[in-house]
Write a protein that holds these residues in place. Structure first.
Motif, PDB file in Angstrom:
ATOM      1  N   MET A 172     -19.424  16.057 -12.059  1.00 41.21           N
ATOM      2  CA  MET A 172     -19.919  15.201 -10.991  1.00 41.21           C
ATOM      3  C   MET A 172     -19.707  13.722 -11.329  1.00 41.21           C
ATOM      4  O   MET A 172     -19.267  12.934 -10.475  1.00 41.21           O
ATOM      5  CB  MET A 172     -21.408  15.481 -10.757  1.00 41.21           C
ATOM      6  N   LEU A 173     -19.998  13.343 -12.568  1.00 38.87           N
ATOM      7  CA  LEU A 173     -19.809  11.948 -12.967  1.00 38.87           C
ATOM      8  C   LEU A 173     -18.335  11.578 -12.950  1.00 38.87           C
ATOM      9  O   LEU A 173     -17.963  10.482 -12.509  1.00 38.87           O
ATOM     10  CB  LEU A 173     -20.397  11.718 -14.360  1.00 38.87           C
ATOM     11  N   ALA A 174     -17.471  12.494 -13.401  1.00 37.53           N
ATOM     12  CA  ALA A 174     -16.034  12.226 -13.389  1.00 37.53           C
ATOM     13  C   ALA A 174     -15.528  12.061 -11.960  1.00 37.53           C
ATOM     14  O   ALA A 174     -14.717  11.158 -11.672  1.00 37.53           O
ATOM     15  CB  ALA A 174     -15.295  13.360 -14.086  1.00 37.53           C
ATOM     16  N   ALA A 175     -15.990  12.919 -11.039  1.00 37.88           N
ATOM     17  CA  ALA A 175     -15.566  12.821  -9.647  1.00 37.88           C
ATOM     18  C   ALA A 175     -16.034  11.518  -9.015  1.00 37.88           C
ATOM     19  O   ALA A 175     -15.284  10.862  -8.278  1.00 37.88           O
ATOM     20  CB  ALA A 175     -16.093  14.022  -8.862  1.00 37.88           C
ATOM     21  N   ASP A 176     -17.272  11.121  -9.302  1.00 34.31           N
ATOM     22  CA  ASP A 176     -17.796   9.888  -8.719  1.00 34.31           C
ATOM     23  C   ASP A 176     -17.079   8.667  -9.285  1.00 34.31           C
ATOM     24  O   ASP A 176     -16.746   7.735  -8.542  1.00 34.31           O
ATOM     25  CB  ASP A 176     -19.299   9.788  -8.983  1.00 34.31           C
ATOM     26  N   THR A 177     -16.825   8.669 -10.586  1.00 29.46           N
ATOM     27  CA  THR A 177     -16.128   7.539 -11.206  1.00 29.46           C
ATOM     28  C   THR A 177     -14.707   7.424 -10.689  1.00 29.46           C
ATOM     29  O   THR A 177     -14.223   6.329 -10.383  1.00 29.46           O
ATOM     30  CB  THR A 177     -16.111   7.707 -12.741  1.00 29.46           C
ATOM     31  N   LEU A 178     -14.027   8.556 -10.575  1.00 31.79           N
ATOM     32  CA  LEU A 178     -12.671   8.557 -10.036  1.00 31.79           C
ATOM     33  C   LEU A 178     -12.658   8.104  -8.585  1.00 31.79           C
ATOM     34  O   LEU A 178     -11.786   7.334  -8.160  1.00 31.79           O
ATOM     35  CB  LEU A 178     -12.070   9.954 -10.158  1.00 31.79           C
ATOM     36  N   GLY A 179     -13.647   8.541  -7.816  1.00 36.27           N
ATOM     37  CA  GLY A 179     -13.702   8.196  -6.405  1.00 36.27           C
ATOM     38  C   GLY A 179     -13.908   6.718  -6.155  1.00 36.27           C
ATOM     39  O   GLY A 179     -13.389   6.166  -5.182  1.00 36.27           O
ATOM     40  N   ARG A 180     -14.651   6.060  -7.034  1.00 32.90           N
ATOM     41  CA  ARG A 180     -14.919   4.629  -6.811  1.00 32.90           C
ATOM     42  C   ARG A 180     -13.865   3.722  -7.442  1.00 32.90           C
ATOM     43  O   ARG A 180     -13.941   2.493  -7.269  1.00 32.90           O
ATOM     44  CB  ARG A 180     -16.304   4.262  -7.332  1.00 32.90           C
ATOM     45  N   THR A 181     -12.896   4.294  -8.144  1.00 36.06           N
ATOM     46  CA  THR A 181     -11.872   3.465  -8.782  1.00 36.06           C
ATOM     47  C   THR A 181     -10.457   3.702  -8.229  1.00 36.06           C
ATOM     48  O   THR A 181      -9.585   2.855  -8.428  1.00 36.06           O
ATOM     49  CB  THR A 181     -11.848   3.726 -10.298  1.00 36.06           C
ATOM     50  N   MET A 182     -10.228   4.830  -7.574  1.00 31.77           N
ATOM     51  CA  MET A 182      -8.872   5.154  -7.117  1.00 31.77           C
ATOM     52  C   MET A 182      -8.333   4.127  -6.142  1.00 31.77           C
ATOM     53  O   MET A 182      -7.180   3.695  -6.258  1.00 31.77           O
ATOM     54  CB  MET A 182      -8.858   6.550  -6.477  1.00 31.77           C
ATOM     55  N   ILE A 183      -9.149   3.731  -5.168  1.00 30.92           N
ATOM     56  CA  ILE A 183      -8.699   2.783  -4.147  1.00 30.92           C
ATOM     57  C   ILE A 183      -9.657   1.601  -4.080  1.00 30.92           C
ATOM     58  O   ILE A 183      -9.984   1.107  -3.004  1.00 30.92           O
ATOM     59  CB  ILE A 183      -8.575   3.454  -2.770  1.00 30.92           C
ATOM     60  N   ALA A 184     -10.161   1.167  -5.251  1.00 32.72           N
ATOM     61  CA  ALA A 184     -11.097   0.045  -5.302  1.00 32.72           C
ATOM     62  C   ALA A 184     -10.521  -1.160  -4.563  1.00 32.72           C
ATOM     63  O   ALA A 184      -9.309  -1.405  -4.610  1.00 32.72           O
ATOM     64  CB  ALA A 184     -11.397  -0.309  -6.752  1.00 32.72           C
ATOM     65  N   PRO A 185     -11.348  -1.917  -3.833  1.00 34.31           N
ATOM     66  CA  PRO A 185     -12.813  -1.864  -3.777  1.00 34.31           C
ATOM     67  C   PRO A 185     -13.398  -0.816  -2.828  1.00 34.31           C
ATOM     68  O   PRO A 185     -14.613  -0.720  -2.705  1.00 34.31           O
ATOM     69  CB  PRO A 185     -13.187  -3.266  -3.303  1.00 34.31           C
ATOM     70  N   ASN A 186     -12.571  -0.070  -2.136  1.00 33.63           N
ATOM     71  CA  ASN A 186     -13.085   1.013  -1.305  1.00 33.63           C
ATOM     72  C   ASN A 186     -13.381   2.234  -2.171  1.00 33.63           C
ATOM     73  O   ASN A 186     -12.978   2.290  -3.343  1.00 33.63           O
ATOM     74  CB  ASN A 186     -12.077   1.368  -0.212  1.00 33.63           C
ATOM     75  N   GLU A 187     -14.078   3.210  -1.567  1.00 34.74           N
ATOM     76  CA  GLU A 187     -14.480   4.379  -2.337  1.00 34.74           C
ATOM     77  C   GLU A 187     -14.107   5.666  -1.608  1.00 34.74           C
ATOM     78  O   GLU A 187     -14.047   5.704  -0.383  1.00 34.74           O
ATOM     79  CB  GLU A 187     -15.994   4.376  -2.595  1.00 34.74           C
ATOM     80  N   ILE A 188     -13.865   6.694  -2.408  1.00 39.47           N
ATOM     81  CA  ILE A 188     -13.716   8.054  -1.893  1.00 39.47           C
ATOM     82  C   ILE A 188     -14.937   8.836  -2.347  1.00 39.47           C
ATOM     83  O   ILE A 188     -15.183   8.945  -3.547  1.00 39.47           O
ATOM     84  CB  ILE A 188     -12.443   8.726  -2.443  1.00 39.47           C
ATOM     85  N   PRO A 189     -15.743   9.374  -1.428  1.00 42.64           N
ATOM     86  CA  PRO A 189     -16.940  10.117  -1.835  1.00 42.64           C
ATOM     87  C   PRO A 189     -16.603  11.275  -2.769  1.00 42.64           C
ATOM     88  O   PRO A 189     -15.562  11.928  -2.635  1.00 42.64           O
ATOM     89  CB  PRO A 189     -17.518  10.625  -0.507  1.00 42.64           C
ATOM     90  N   ALA A 190     -17.483  11.517  -3.715  1.00 40.56           N
ATOM     91  CA  ALA A 190     -17.277  12.613  -4.665  1.00 40.56           C
ATOM     92  C   ALA A 190     -17.183  13.953  -3.945  1.00 40.56           C
ATOM     93  O   ALA A 190     -16.486  14.865  -4.409  1.00 40.56           O
ATOM     94  CB  ALA A 190     -18.414  12.641  -5.684  1.00 40.56           C
ATOM     95  N   SER A 191     -17.870  14.079  -2.806  1.00 45.79           N
ATOM     96  CA  SER A 191     -17.825  15.340  -2.054  1.00 45.79           C
ATOM     97  C   SER A 191     -16.414  15.649  -1.565  1.00 45.79           C
ATOM     98  O   SER A 191     -16.013  16.814  -1.512  1.00 45.79           O
ATOM     99  CB  SER A 191     -18.784  15.275  -0.862  1.00 45.79           C
ATOM    100  N   ILE A 192     -15.649  14.619  -1.221  1.00 42.83           N
ATOM    101  CA  ILE A 192     -14.277  14.829  -0.767  1.00 42.83           C
ATOM    102  C   ILE A 192     -13.404  15.316  -1.919  1.00 42.83           C
ATOM    103  O   ILE A 192     -12.613  16.261  -1.780  1.00 42.83           O
ATOM    104  CB  ILE A 192     -13.710  13.539  -0.158  1.00 42.83           C
ATOM    105  N   LEU A 193     -13.552  14.689  -3.068  1.00 42.66           N
ATOM    106  CA  LEU A 193     -12.776  15.116  -4.237  1.00 42.66           C
ATOM    107  C   LEU A 193     -13.128  16.544  -4.636  1.00 42.66           C
ATOM    108  O   LEU A 193     -12.250  17.348  -4.980  1.00 42.66           O
ATOM    109  CB  LEU A 193     -13.028  14.165  -5.407  1.00 42.66           C
TER     110      LEU A 193
END
Length: 327
Positions: free
Chosen positions: A284-305
């Motif tokens: 969960m932490l890896a998904a959230d961290t990846l989601g907030r850094t992939m297209i920073a400053p925008n975010e991809i919710p961890a639920s999508i990943l």
């Protein structure tokens, strides 16, 4: 035994690395010593930003991942079905719907949101049991009914999008897993209820092992099967509900982690439950961290990943389900 030992060491190491990377991912970076001394001595500046913005998000991610993973282990033990997951059988959608009702009607009762979510999750699970019962419980029927219950509660939750801006905000918080702007009040709720559920779950390993047997065999050993199922289900609903109430609806983590755990540490729930908690927190932490850094400053919710990962995983698991649990 060696593989189990190294599996625990490996997942614990990955979890610590993920925490460090998550803390230092962004424009502000600090060393572990600076972070520790800053938190203890109350330093200002960068440490305060990390403390108020990143740490609550990290802690919620850890507890939500652990709660959903352990919930998946417990549901799979109760149903004797490796496809059981709180999101698939409608528990998380039921919990999310009740959370939306609470926030919309009684916004001042935020601390009690997990209790209302628990009622919604319990209602969804009860409906699955009721509509699945036909001279016994069939695992496949329970999954299919759960999918239908999940669709109903998800539709009810989405209907709040058309009831005004405040309700839209409530829906977004309860139905997505974007963890930005989480506060320490959210951490207090998540840790309080999540810790209770996780601690109780650790002591249920013997009942989970007994439920892996046929009911007649378990009863011959003196196990009250129905009572054990009720207790385990209640704890599983609590864990899934509190994670949904605070972190949002996150699918598949309760499906993926238990299956990986059985491969690495075996089917003994004394080892499987704590391993699932560690692995779920990491994922969960890896998904959230990846989601907030992939297209920073925008975010991809961890639920999508998790949906992108979990969908193919579910297909593979269904294809191999005949080899699992002796089916």
């Amino acid at each position: 035994m060696n593989r189990q030992y190294f599996s625990f060491i490996g997942v614990s190491t990955l979890l610590l690395v993920a925490i460090y990377i998550s803390i230092n991912t962004g424009s502000i970076k600090v060393s572990p010593l600076e972070l520790f001394t800053g938190l203890i001595l109350g330093a200002e500046g960068d440490i305060e930003v990390i403390k108020d913005l990143r740490l609550p998000r990290i802690i919620i991610s850890l507890f939500a991942g652990a709660a959903l993973s352990v919930s998946g282990v417990l549901f799979q033990a109760v149903m004797r079905n490796p496809l059981a997951d709180p999101s698939i059988i409608g528990v998380t959608s039921g919990a999310g719907f009740m959370s939306i009702l609470l926030v919309t009607i009684f916004p001042t009762l935020f601390f009690y949101m997990p209790l209302f979510a628990f009622l919604g999750g319990a209602l969804a699970f009860l409906l699955v049991y009721m509509f699945s019962w036909k001279t016994g419980l069939d695992p496949l029927r329970m999954i299919l009914v759960g999918v239908a219950i999940n669709a109903v509660f998800s539709g009810l939750s989405q209907s709040f999008n058309y009831r005004g801006s405040y309700a839209v905000t409530s829906v977004s918080q309860a139905t997505t897993s974007t963890l930005e702007m989480k506060k320490w009040s959210d951490v207090e709720v998540m840790v309080t209820y999540g810790s209770v559920g996780l601690i109780i779950a650790m002591f249920l390993f013997a009942f989970c092992n007994y439920l892996a047997m046929e009911d007649k065999t378990a009863k011959s050993l003196g196990v009250r099967v129905n009572q054990a199922r009720f207790i385990i289900s209640a704890v599983a609903v609590l864990l899934a509900s509190v994670a949904t109430a605070i972190a949002g609806m996150i699918a598949f983590i309760g499906l993926i982690v238990p299956h990986i755990g059985r491969i690495l540490v075996g089917t003994d729930h004394k080892k499987l439950i704590p391993f699932a908690a560690l692995a779920g927190a990491f994922l969960m932490l890896a998904a959230d961290t990846l989601g907030r850094t992939m297209i920073a400053p925008n975010e991809i919710p961890a639920s999508i990943l998790m949906a992108v990962i979990g969908g193919p995983f579910l297909i593979i698991l269904i294809r191999k389900s005949g080899q699992l649990y002796g089916n």
